[in-house]
Design a protein around this motif. Structure first.
Motif, mmCIF file in Angstrom:
data_model
loop_
_atom_site.group_PDB
_atom_site.id
_atom_site.type_symbol
_atom_site.label_atom_id
_atom_site.label_comp_id
_atom_site.label_asym_id
_atom_site.label_seq_id
_atom_site.Cartn_x
_atom_site.Cartn_y
_atom_site.Cartn_z
ATOM 1 N N THR A 1 -3.080 0.048 -13.786
ATOM 2 C CA THR A 1 -2.721 -0.646 -12.545
ATOM 3 C C THR A 1 -1.217 -0.670 -12.374
ATOM 4 O O THR A 1 -0.483 -1.130 -13.252
ATOM 5 N N ARG A 2 -0.742 -0.172 -11.239
ATOM 6 C CA ARG A 2 0.682 -0.176 -10.940
ATOM 7 C C ARG A 2 1.011 -1.350 -10.011
ATOM 8 O O ARG A 2 0.134 -1.884 -9.329
ATOM 9 N N ALA A 3 2.278 -1.725 -10.001
ATOM 10 C CA ALA A 3 2.717 -2.783 -9.087
ATOM 11 C C ALA A 3 2.418 -2.390 -7.647
ATOM 12 O O ALA A 3 2.034 -3.229 -6.817
ATOM 13 N N GLU A 4 2.566 -1.105 -7.336
ATOM 14 C CA GLU A 4 2.287 -0.628 -5.980
ATOM 15 C C GLU A 4 0.816 -0.823 -5.621
ATOM 16 O O GLU A 4 0.481 -1.090 -4.467
ATOM 17 N N THR B 1 7.751 -8.074 -12.615
ATOM 18 C CA THR B 1 6.895 -7.061 -13.221
ATOM 19 C C THR B 1 5.453 -7.296 -12.780
ATOM 20 O O THR B 1 5.109 -8.384 -12.309
ATOM 21 N N LYS B 2 4.605 -6.305 -12.992
ATOM 22 C CA LYS B 2 3.199 -6.466 -12.620
ATOM 23 C C LYS B 2 2.535 -7.550 -13.470
ATOM 24 O O LYS B 2 1.648 -8.263 -12.993
ATOM 25 N N GLU B 3 2.960 -7.676 -14.733
ATOM 26 C CA GLU B 3 2.374 -8.696 -15.593
ATOM 27 C C GLU B 3 2.692 -10.101 -15.087
ATOM 28 O O GLU B 3 1.834 -11.000 -15.158
ATOM 29 N N GLU B 4 3.894 -10.294 -14.565
ATOM 30 C CA GLU B 4 4.272 -11.609 -14.064
ATOM 31 C C GLU B 4 3.472 -12.015 -12.834
ATOM 32 O O GLU B 4 3.438 -13.196 -12.473
ATOM 33 N N ALA B 5 2.804 -11.059 -12.209
ATOM 34 C CA ALA B 5 2.038 -11.366 -11.006
ATOM 35 C C ALA B 5 0.933 -12.374 -11.288
ATOM 36 O O ALA B 5 0.552 -13.160 -10.406
ATOM 37 N N VAL B 6 0.393 -12.381 -12.511
ATOM 38 C CA VAL B 6 -0.730 -13.265 -12.821
ATOM 39 C C VAL B 6 -0.282 -14.603 -13.394
ATOM 40 O O VAL B 6 -1.127 -15.424 -13.783
#
Length: 209
Positions: free
Chosen positions: A34-37, A56-61
């Motif tokens: 899974t990419r940020a895009e 970052t994508k991890e920080e999204a959750v």
């Protein structure tokens, strides 16, 4: 979010939507794939907008990690003052770490947290997001404990910090233990029940010491 402005409420809603979208994609496709895009596209926002909310994508959750622990801390704040501190901590765990009957959203959020914690075992970046949420919860809990004791200025004292750290660790261990298992989110092996047992154990160790 009582008293929050319309803009703040919109930002909170967007942040929560991003978190749910990211978690769903991580579970469906895997963290690495899974990419940020991909998260931005699925959430219906531009990538640059996504990066305004998380680096970052991890920080999204992060909101999914934070919501349960923060609700627990607020429940400690709101617990009846007739309760002892150990009882107030267990009272709060029982009311916030288990989804109510029929609460599909609460159950879904807990299951996402379980999946994310399992992914975090192999992802230092995701594990860091979880650890940050736990530390923030611990800091907030210290202010709550100091206020319940009637000494809000003592938030940085050894006793308050140690109590907050011990209680926070008990809840963290309970949630992580549940996440590593296949137990349902409710019942004797669910996160609320495990948290109550861990908190009771730490209270007993404190008295015996």
């Amino acid at each position: 979010m009582q008293g929050a402005s319309l803009t703040e409420r919109r930002k909170a809603a967007t942040r929560w939507d991003i978190a749910r979208t990211a978690a769903a994609l991580f579970v469906e496709n895997g963290l690495r794939a899974t990419r940020a895009e991909d998260i931005a596209r699925a959430a219906g926002i531009a990538p640059r907008t996504l990066y305004r909310y998380c680096a970052t994508k991890e920080e999204a959750v992060a909101p999914l990690f934070a919501v349960g622990s923060q609700q627990w801390v607020e429940a400690v704040r709101d617990a009846p003052h007739t309760l002892s501190l150990p009882d107030a901590l267990r009272y709060a765990a029982a009311r916030t770490l288990a989804a109510a009957p029929g609460d599909t959203q609460g159950t879904e959020s807990l299951e996402w947290v379980r999946s994310l914690l399992r992914m975090a075992a192999d992802s230092p970046a995701l594990r860091s997001v979880w650890n940050d949420a736990c530390r923030e919860s611990e800091a907030t809990l210290a202010t709550v404990l100091a206020a319940r004791a009637g000494h809000p200025a003592d938030v940085g004292t050894l006793d308050i910090r140690l109590t907050a750290a011990t209680a926070g660790a008990a809840v963290r261990v309970a949630v992580e233990t549940w996440a590593a298992s296949d137990a349902p989110a409710t019942g004797p092996e669910g996160p609320a029940a495990l948290a109550e047992r861990c908190l009771a154990s730490t209270a007993g160790a404190s008295r015996s010491g």
